[in-house]
Design an enzyme around this catalytic site. Structure first.
Site, PDB file in Angstrom:
ATOM      1  N   HIS A 110       0.990  -1.357  -0.177  1.00  0.00           N
ATOM      2  CA  HIS A 110      -0.103  -0.045   0.022  1.00  0.00           C
ATOM      3  C   HIS A 110       1.050   1.276  -0.115  1.00  0.00           C
ATOM      4  CE1 HIS A 110      -3.193  -2.848   1.456  1.00  0.00           C
ATOM      5  NE2 HIS A 110      -3.911  -1.975   1.308  1.00  0.00           N
ATOM      6  N   ASN A 142       7.585  -4.933   3.878  1.00  0.00           N
ATOM      7  CA  ASN A 142       6.219  -4.342   3.896  1.00  0.00           C
ATOM      8  C   ASN A 142       5.437  -4.854   5.035  1.00  0.00           C
ATOM      9  OD1 ASN A 142       3.577  -3.601   2.791  1.00  0.00           O
ATOM     10  ND2 ASN A 142       3.174  -5.802   2.731  1.00  0.00           N
TER      11      ASN A 142
END
EC number: 3.1.30.-
Length: 272
Positions: A110, A142
């Protein structure tokens, strides 16, 4: 691991006004090739999507104590069943697809985090659009260090009235020690391969208090496993460096001569 900082930077030049293309001329008689980027506004972010790289060039958010509240959760039974949908607002041939990530070894990272959009399910669902994603190393980045950085940004709403944050991907050069030449090398995933894997990711953070007191910080992190004990300051970079590397201008309406360095005003420490 960390891009080398240039020795110094001149004050940024005034930003030229954006010119809309005039297609009524002889050179474009039979068609306008179009922009390489698409601008989009969602419930909780605005973004510019790079068609060639299938990555967001930048994603901009505005965080406050109030808009961080909410209970939206993708794990709820009422949540949409289709994870990471393709963005149908983009021309089909330029969209990133879920299958592009399948078997790639990369996470769908994201840029505007889902944790910033708990205000309602629509806002959270928009953060899962693939146009808000870029390939990120999973374990150690991440799912760990990058997630800690996202939490750090959210926590800043407890110290500032407003937080403005811009996040995006970078493709930075490395030096070939044998030849002395600098080159940009990055992986491309998908079938056919068309989604670029960034070498680095950046976050530019502007904290505002009282509408006129500003603190500004910029970070560029390598897209690789990072030891969770690594200090965030390790990745601090001058805003001008990230601007030069990205081809973008950040918060140009703010007088930088009247801005405090973020990590000099608050402790830039991540919570695991």
């Amino acid at each position: 691991m960390q891009p080398k900082q240039p020795a110094q930077f001149a004050a940024p030049a005034p930003r030229a006004p954006v010119q809309s293309p005039n297609t009524d001329n002889e050179f474009l008689k039979y068609g306008y090739p179009g922009p390489i980027s698409d601008f989009m506004v969602r419930s909780r972010y605005a973004a510019s999507y790079n068609r060639a790289l299938r990555n967001p060039s930048w994603v901009a958010e505005h965080l406050t104590r109030d808009n961080m509240k909410g209970t939206a959760d993708r794990a709820l039974p009422t949540a949409p069943t289709s994870p990471f949908p393709e963005d149908k607002s983009l021309p089909e041939q330029f969209r990133a697809l879920l299958k592009d990530y399948s078997g790639s070894g990369y996470d769908r990272g994201h840029m505007a985090p889902a944790g910033d959009a708990k205000i309602n399910m629509e806002a959270m669902t928009e953060t899962f659009l693939l146009s808000n994603m870029a390939p990120q190393v999973g374990i150690g980045f991440n799912r760990h260090y990058w997630a800690y950085l996202e939490g750090f940004v959210r926590d800043l709403t407890k110290q500032f009235d407003d937080i403005y944050v811009i996040t995006g991907s970078l493709f930075l050069p490395t030096k070939n020690e044998a030849t002395g030449k600098w080159t940009v090398t990055y992986e491309v995933i998908g079938n056919p391969p068309n989604v670029a894997v960034p070498t680095h990711f950046y976050k530019i953070i502007l904290g505002v208090t009282g509408g006129s007191n500003f603190a500004l910080g910029g970070f560029a992190l390598p897209n690789q496993k990072i030891d969770s004990k690594t200090e965030l300051s390790t990745f601090s970079q001058p805003i001008e460096y990230i601007e030069k590397a990205s081809g973008l201008t950040f918060f140009d309406k703010v007088d930088r001569s009247n801005v405090t360095e973020l990590c000099k005003q608050i402790a830039c420490t991540l919570t695991k």
